[in-house]
Design an enzyme around this catalytic site. Structure first.
Site, PDB file in Angstrom:
ATOM      1  N   CYS A  76     120.769  63.069  -7.581  1.00 38.49           N
ATOM      2  CA  CYS A  76     121.373  64.300  -8.109  1.00 38.49           C
ATOM      3  C   CYS A  76     121.955  65.151  -6.979  1.00 38.49           C
ATOM      4  CB  CYS A  76     120.363  65.094  -8.926  1.00 38.49           C
ATOM      5  SG  CYS A  76     118.899  65.536  -8.022  1.00 38.49           S
ATOM      6  N   ARG A 110     123.374  63.747  -3.913  1.00 41.99           N
ATOM      7  CA  ARG A 110     124.382  63.075  -3.073  1.00 41.99           C
ATOM      8  C   ARG A 110     124.806  61.736  -3.654  1.00 41.99           C
ATOM      9  NH1 ARG A 110     122.991  63.267   1.984  1.00 41.99           N
ATOM     10  NH2 ARG A 110     121.252  64.687   1.640  1.00 41.99           N
ATOM     11  N   SER A 127     117.818  66.587   3.211  1.00 46.85           N
ATOM     12  CA  SER A 127     117.585  66.854   1.782  1.00 46.85           C
ATOM     13  C   SER A 127     117.796  68.325   1.450  1.00 46.85           C
ATOM     14  CB  SER A 127     116.157  66.466   1.396  1.00 46.85           C
ATOM     15  OG  SER A 127     115.974  65.086   1.576  1.00 46.85           O
ATOM     16  N   ASP A 165     111.940  66.335   1.574  1.00 48.74           N
ATOM     17  CA  ASP A 165     111.845  65.678   0.268  1.00 48.74           C
ATOM     18  C   ASP A 165     112.078  64.180   0.477  1.00 48.74           C
ATOM     19  OD1 ASP A 165     111.992  64.789  -2.275  1.00 48.74           O
ATOM     20  OD2 ASP A 165     113.635  66.066  -2.915  1.00 48.74           O
ATOM     21  N   PHE A 166     111.031  63.390   0.266  1.00 44.93           N
ATOM     22  CA  PHE A 166     111.123  61.955   0.569  1.00 44.93           C
ATOM     23  C   PHE A 166     111.566  61.100  -0.618  1.00 44.93           C
ATOM     24  CE2 PHE A 166     108.414  63.111   4.218  1.00 44.93           C
ATOM     25  CZ  PHE A 166     109.121  62.463   5.217  1.00 44.93           C
ATOM     26  N   THR A 220     113.659  63.007 -20.725  1.00 42.96           N
ATOM     27  CA  THR A 220     112.487  62.600 -19.935  1.00 42.96           C
ATOM     28  C   THR A 220     112.883  62.165 -18.531  1.00 42.96           C
ATOM     29  OG1 THR A 220     112.677  60.410 -20.920  1.00 42.96           O
ATOM     30  CG2 THR A 220     111.066  61.900 -21.907  1.00 42.96           C
ATOM     31  N   LYS A 268     113.237  62.288 -14.447  1.00 44.36           N
ATOM     32  CA  LYS A 268     112.121  62.424 -13.494  1.00 44.36           C
ATOM     33  C   LYS A 268     111.758  63.883 -13.220  1.00 44.36           C
ATOM     34  CE  LYS A 268     110.288  60.350  -9.369  1.00 44.36           C
ATOM     35  NZ  LYS A 268     110.471  59.440  -8.276  1.00 44.36           N
ATOM     36  N   ILE A 269     112.774  64.707 -12.944  1.00 45.50           N
ATOM     37  CA  ILE A 269     112.499  66.113 -12.620  1.00 45.50           C
ATOM     38  C   ILE A 269     111.879  66.807 -13.836  1.00 45.50           C
ATOM     39  CG2 ILE A 269     113.528  68.334 -11.936  1.00 45.50           C
ATOM     40  CD1 ILE A 269     115.658  66.747 -10.405  1.00 45.50           C
ATOM     41  N   GLY A 270     112.376  66.468 -15.031  1.00 45.59           N
ATOM     42  CA  GLY A 270     111.825  67.041 -16.266  1.00 45.59           C
ATOM     43  C   GLY A 270     110.361  66.693 -16.457  1.00 45.59           C
TER      44      GLY A 270
END
Length: 418
Positions: free
Chosen positions: A58, A60, A113, A118-119, A194, A196-198
């Site tokens: 989201c 890059r 990031s 943020d890995f 659904t 990932k961030i959500g």
């Protein structure tokens, strides 16, 4: 700058765009899903591009690969997405050879990031490499490079606190809700999608708000039930979306569509409604803002929420950079050796042949000729000569390709390809 050649005229490029210059809308235009990445790889293969890695998150979209000119890669990206070359050029970056290598190290270790440390990105690089390998577009250079970046990332995770504390976008969205909504435990929260961030937001909300009034809707009900099961949440059908929005105080949109999934027509509310759009491209129409009582906040605004955790993370940047430098140097060393080792080995073979012929000749010619001593001296001289050539080829001031060609010509070397 020397070529990191696979073929003589190709250089290694990194082309892409990120949150630094491209907003969510522009990033959305250039985002790639798995079929699009596979299509780019197979097209590149047909064009004779040797080695290509594509990553799209989201924040890059980037291509890393060998080409005669970066435009070959830019064209591939633009043809496969909704973005134009003109739009790309306004926000893009292009790195070559050394700079491209440095860039992928920065990206893969969380230094580039949107949220420092943020890995998440490292799994995207692993996934990108897996796709490249599947399409036979992962040459030894890319394989070694990706492994080096993964190694640097692991070491930074283990040896520094660059990723300590919670500062993910999901955490930022929950922080925003907690800071801006009173009496959160009694509010109705609707999670649509659904992504990932959500899912992470949902988990954080459950943790931080003791809220049992969370409802989940997804186009595919099974997926929603899967997520809901973990947190004992209510699941409703996709057809109930409009009526559920009407009941909600907070709507979290985490769908992964290319076009908005929540339009103005869908939202009808008589009470304040906070909408968080955690999707790239945006999945909530901008015109929703025109509605009274509605506050719309997008991922980009949430990512600007910084806290003490980020300030603390910054202290570990120098340590992380030192780790990257060490791993990067090891990679470059391998690269140089790999490039001229065949020529140096062929040169050594040639000199050894000369030595053997000469010692045979002198043994026959000179009575009492000490063959053992002659061998020792000759070997040392050969060692010194080849080392001299190797040092010359390692020098930054030298055009390695021309030098390699000249050495092969002068000594009439035959390279034995593996």
């Amino acid at each position: 700058m020397r070529n990191y050649h696979i073929s003589k005229h190709n250089s290694f490029y990194a082309i892409g765009l990120s949150y630094k210059k491209a907003d969510a809308e522009v990033r959305g235009k250039f985002s790639l899903d798995v079929p699009a990445i596979d299509h780019i790889l197979s097209k590149a293969k047909g064009m004779g591009i040797d080695g290509l890695l594509a990553i799209s998150t989201c924040n890059r979209t980037e291509l890393y690969g060998f080409a005669q000119h970066p435009y070959q890669l830019i064209k591939l990206l633009c043809e496969e997405t909704k973005g134009t070359v003109e739009e790309f050029q306004e926000v893009a970056y292009v790195y070559k050879n050394h700079d491209a290598i440095s860039h992928i190290f920065k990206v893969g270790t969380g230094l580039d990031s949107q949220i420092l440390g943020d890995f998440e990105i490292i799994s995207q690089i692993k996934q990108g490499f897996y796709r490249a390998k599947k399409q036979e577009m992962a040459n030894p250079f890319l394989e070694r490079l990706c492994n080096s970046v993964i190694q640097a990332s692991k070491r930074i995770k283990n040896e520094t606190e660059l990723s300590s504390g919670a500062t993910s976008v999901a955490f930022a969205s929950v922080k925003y809700i907690l800071d801006n909504v009173d009496d959160i435990s009694n509010k109705n929260i609707l999670l649509f999608g659904t992504g990932k961030i959500g899912r992470n937001t949902c988990e954080n909300l459950v943790k931080h708000s003791n809220n049992s009034h969370i409802t989940l809707i997804n186009r595919t009900r099974e997926k929603a039930e899967d997520v809901a099961g973990k947190f004992q949440l209510t699941v409703k059908d996709y057809g109930d979306l409009q009526s559920e929005i009407r009941k909600a105080d907070i709507l979290v949109v985490a769908t992964g569509a290319q076009l908005p999934t929540v339009s103005k027509a869908l939202v009808y509310t008589k009470k304040p409604l906070l909408i968080l759009d955690l999707s790239v491209p945006k999945n909530v129409s901008d015109d929703v803002k025109e509605l009274e009582n509605v506050t719309l906040v997008h991922l980009d605004q949430l990512s600007q929420i910084t806290d003490e955790t980020l300030a603390k993370r910054k202290e570990f940047i120098p340590k992380a950079e030192a780790i990257i430098e060490k791993v990067r140097k090891d990679f470059l060393k391998w690269l140089e050796t790999r490039k001229f080792a065949p020529v140096i080995n062929a040169l050594k073979d040639k000199l050894n042949t000369m030595k053997t012929e000469e010692i045979d000749f002198q043994t026959k010619k000179i009575e009492g000729f000490d063959q053992i001593q002659a061998e020792i001296i000759s070997d040392r001289i050969i060692q010194k000569i080849t080392k001299q050539f190797a040092n010359h080829l390692k020098s930054n001031e030298v055009d390695t390709e021309d030098s390699l060609e000249l050495i092969q010509k002068v000594f009439q070397l035959e390279l034995h390809s593996k």
